[in-house]
Enzyme design. Sequence first.
Site, PDB file in Angstrom:
ATOM      1  N   GLY A  46       0.812  -1.223   0.000  1.00 37.74           N
ATOM      2  CA  GLY A  46       0.000   0.000   0.000  1.00 37.74           C
ATOM      3  C   GLY A  46       0.837   1.261   0.000  1.00 37.74           C
ATOM      4  O   GLY A  46       0.513   2.226   0.687  1.00 37.74           O
ATOM      5  N   GLY A  50      -0.384   7.862   0.874  1.00 39.18           N
ATOM      6  CA  GLY A  50      -0.397   7.942   2.335  1.00 39.18           C
ATOM      7  C   GLY A  50       0.949   7.683   2.999  1.00 39.18           C
ATOM      8  O   GLY A  50       2.021   8.035   2.492  1.00 39.18           O
ATOM      9  N   GLY A  52       2.470   4.936   3.555  1.00 43.68           N
ATOM     10  CA  GLY A  52       3.313   3.966   2.835  1.00 43.68           C
ATOM     11  C   GLY A  52       4.177   4.640   1.787  1.00 43.68           C
ATOM     12  O   GLY A  52       5.365   4.342   1.644  1.00 43.68           O
ATOM     13  N   TYR A 200     -12.567  -2.487  12.295  1.00 49.54           N
ATOM     14  CA  TYR A 200     -11.217  -1.936  12.118  1.00 49.54           C
ATOM     15  C   TYR A 200     -10.388  -2.161  13.388  1.00 49.54           C
ATOM     16  O   TYR A 200      -9.244  -2.623  13.320  1.00 49.54           O
ATOM     17  CB  TYR A 200     -11.318  -0.435  11.795  1.00 49.54           C
ATOM     18  CG  TYR A 200      -9.976   0.250  11.628  1.00 49.54           C
ATOM     19  CD1 TYR A 200      -9.156  -0.031  10.533  1.00 49.54           C
ATOM     20  CD2 TYR A 200      -9.527   1.191  12.553  1.00 49.54           C
ATOM     21  CE1 TYR A 200      -7.926   0.605  10.381  1.00 49.54           C
ATOM     22  CE2 TYR A 200      -8.306   1.828  12.401  1.00 49.54           C
ATOM     23  CZ  TYR A 200      -7.506   1.534  11.309  1.00 49.54           C
ATOM     24  OH  TYR A 200      -6.284   2.159  11.161  1.00 49.54           O
TER      25      TYR A 200
HETATM   26  N1  LIG Z   1      -4.008   7.632   8.838  1.00 49.47           N
HETATM   27  C1  LIG Z   1      -4.102   7.400  10.124  1.00 49.47           C
HETATM   28  O1  LIG Z   1      -4.497   8.290  10.917  1.00 49.47           O
HETATM   29  C2  LIG Z   1      -3.740   6.048  10.677  1.00 49.47           C
HETATM   30  C3  LIG Z   1      -3.804   5.880  12.070  1.00 49.47           C
HETATM   31  C4  LIG Z   1      -3.466   4.637  12.598  1.00 49.47           C
HETATM   32  C5  LIG Z   1      -3.073   3.605  11.760  1.00 49.47           C
HETATM   33  N2  LIG Z   1      -3.022   3.798  10.413  1.00 49.47           N
HETATM   34  C6  LIG Z   1      -2.595   2.659   9.581  1.00 49.47           C
HETATM   35  O2  LIG Z   1      -1.583   3.075   8.692  1.00 49.47           O
HETATM   36  C7  LIG Z   1      -1.619   2.260   7.513  1.00 49.47           C
HETATM   37  C8  LIG Z   1      -1.495   3.142   6.280  1.00 49.47           C
HETATM   38  O3  LIG Z   1      -2.673   3.928   6.206  1.00 49.47           O
HETATM   39  P1  LIG Z   1      -2.755   5.371   5.523  1.00 49.47           P
HETATM   40  O4  LIG Z   1      -3.205   6.301   6.580  1.00 49.47           O
HETATM   41  O5  LIG Z   1      -1.538   5.657   4.739  1.00 49.47           O
HETATM   42  O6  LIG Z   1      -4.026   5.101   4.574  1.00 49.47           O
HETATM   43  P2  LIG Z   1      -4.258   5.275   2.984  1.00 49.47           P
HETATM   44  O7  LIG Z   1      -3.733   6.583   2.551  1.00 49.47           O
HETATM   45  O8  LIG Z   1      -5.693   4.967   2.779  1.00 49.47           O
HETATM   46  O9  LIG Z   1      -3.355   4.113   2.382  1.00 49.47           O
HETATM   47  C9  LIG Z   1      -3.754   2.778   2.502  1.00 49.47           C
HETATM   48  C10 LIG Z   1      -3.059   1.956   1.459  1.00 49.47           C
HETATM   49  O10 LIG Z   1      -3.530   0.595   1.570  1.00 49.47           O
HETATM   50  C11 LIG Z   1      -3.849   0.134   0.275  1.00 49.47           C
HETATM   51  N3  LIG Z   1      -4.815  -0.959   0.270  1.00 49.47           N
HETATM   52  C12 LIG Z   1      -6.083  -0.962   0.720  1.00 49.47           C
HETATM   53  N4  LIG Z   1      -6.657  -2.147   0.455  1.00 49.47           N
HETATM   54  C13 LIG Z   1      -5.739  -2.906  -0.183  1.00 49.47           C
HETATM   55  C14 LIG Z   1      -5.732  -4.205  -0.722  1.00 49.47           C
HETATM   56  N5  LIG Z   1      -6.828  -4.986  -0.716  1.00 49.47           N
HETATM   57  N6  LIG Z   1      -4.614  -4.673  -1.297  1.00 49.47           N
HETATM   58  C15 LIG Z   1      -3.494  -3.898  -1.361  1.00 49.47           C
HETATM   59  N7  LIG Z   1      -3.440  -2.646  -0.882  1.00 49.47           N
HETATM   60  C16 LIG Z   1      -4.557  -2.159  -0.300  1.00 49.47           C
HETATM   61  C17 LIG Z   1      -4.423   1.363  -0.433  1.00 49.47           C
HETATM   62  O11 LIG Z   1      -4.442   1.159  -1.835  1.00 49.47           O
HETATM   63  P3  LIG Z   1      -5.467   2.009  -2.774  1.00 49.47           P
HETATM   64  O12 LIG Z   1      -4.918   3.392  -2.851  1.00 49.47           O
HETATM   65  O13 LIG Z   1      -5.443   1.272  -4.070  1.00 49.47           O
HETATM   66  O14 LIG Z   1      -6.803   1.942  -2.103  1.00 49.47           O
HETATM   67  C18 LIG Z   1      -3.402   2.389   0.018  1.00 49.47           C
HETATM   68  O15 LIG Z   1      -2.250   2.296  -0.760  1.00 49.47           O
HETATM   69  C19 LIG Z   1      -2.884   1.444   7.593  1.00 49.47           C
HETATM   70  O16 LIG Z   1      -2.570   0.130   7.985  1.00 49.47           O
HETATM   71  C20 LIG Z   1      -3.700   2.129   8.672  1.00 49.47           C
HETATM   72  O17 LIG Z   1      -4.550   1.236   9.358  1.00 49.47           O
HETATM   73  C21 LIG Z   1      -3.341   5.001   9.852  1.00 49.47           C
END
Ligand SMILES: NC(=O)c1ccc[n+]([C@@H]2O[C@H](COP(=O)([O-])OP(=O)(O)OC[C@H]3O[C@@H](n4cnc5c(N)ncnc54)[C@H](OP(=O)(O)O)[C@@H]3O)[C@@H](O)[C@H]2O)c1
Length: 316
Positions: A46, A50, A52, A200
């Site tokens: 991912g 974001g 990642g 979640y």
């Molecule tokens: N943002 C926060 O405040 C926060 C807080 C606590 C924990 N986290 C954790 O941090 C991590 C990264 O999240 P983020 O905030 O960067 O969110 P994000 O911007 O939504 O990025 C999530 C990534 O996961 C990918 N993804 C979703 N479903 C998938 C699948 N079936 N197969 C492969 N890739 C998939 C998305 O791909 P697409 O773009 O194609 O959908 C995207 O690249 C997550 O595990 C989240 O739970 C985030």
Amino acid sequence: MLVILGLFSAFLSILYLTAPSIRKFFAGGVCTTSVQIPGKVVVITGANTGIGKETARELARRGARVYIACRDVLKGESAASDIRADTKNSQVFVRKLDLSDTKSIRAFAERFLAEEKKLHILINNAGVMVCPYSKTTDGFETHFGVNHLGHFLLTYLLLGRLKESAPSRVVNLSSVAHFGGKIRFHDLQGEKCYYRVFAYCHSKLANILFTRELAKRLQGTGVTAYVVHPGIVMSEIVRHSILLCLLWRLFSPFFKSTRQGAQTSLHCALAEGLEPLSGKYFRDCKRTWVSPRARNKKTAERLWNVSCELLGIQWD
Ligand SMILES: NC(=O)c1ccc[n+]([C@@H]2O[C@H](COP(=O)([O-])OP(=O)(O)OC[C@H]3O[C@@H](n4cnc5c(N)ncnc54)[C@H](OP(=O)(O)O)[C@@H]3O)[C@@H](O)[C@H]2O)c1
């Protein structure tokens, strides 16, 4: 009434004017190691957007060969070309990986193992949050299937290469939301009762229990594992909830940027001397407390066994 409204709007104005300082205050830790990793191989799920993407950018800046594993290759290519241009590192590759489909996970692993003889850092970063009820291709509830089982299977398939490349690391992204989670063994697929927020939370608790059990089983192999809460980060994670999208927008000046959100993942991937803390949970680049449920060894073992059964794998 007018006085109250005036005071309230003055309070809001001050709050927003001071937002950059508040944001800085809550920005949390910074990955301070200056270690360079030329030639080290990284897989990050991912990473097309974001946290990642910013993690991938920094690892590429430090010379790694970075594999962006994502479900939408076009989005991945756009992120990769941005990172390549920014870091002047041409060794950033995109590979198809859909964590909601075990066939796709196996295909990704097969191709990766055929083309790379090393794997030093695996970052299980991808995630979904508060989706309406749905199931993955294999019939798992989406949060449990993507956030936990998908990464569980991916790690299993790549573990041999991680061991051959030791010292190597696995970094799993969890969340402070795990405090609201519970592993509901009687209803793992949420068929009897489903609340998307809790789905979640449960999956993020599973990420911690998986990391603890993984670290235990990997003792002495040179592969270590860490689990991370990145902070509250301005990303696309809330895309499935209109309410959360509004809240995120409203409070965006106070949330971490994706670059700040990447710091703890980077710390766990790069910091020297972290090995004795394998299995531990990090926030703001420091080890921190997990919920009592996340410390339960029996639940961690049982979740491990059930995950193997659901995926049809043997992982002792
Ligand atoms: N943002 C926060 O405040 C926060 C807080 C606590 C924990 N986290 C954790 O941090 C991590 C990264 O999240 P983020 O905030 O960067 O969110 P994000 O911007 O939504 O990025 C999530 C990534 O996961 C990918 N993804 C979703 N479903 C998938 C699948 N079936 N197969 C492969 N890739 C998939 C998305 O791909 P697409 O773009 O194609 O959908 C995207 O690249 C997550 O595990 C989240 O739970 C985030």
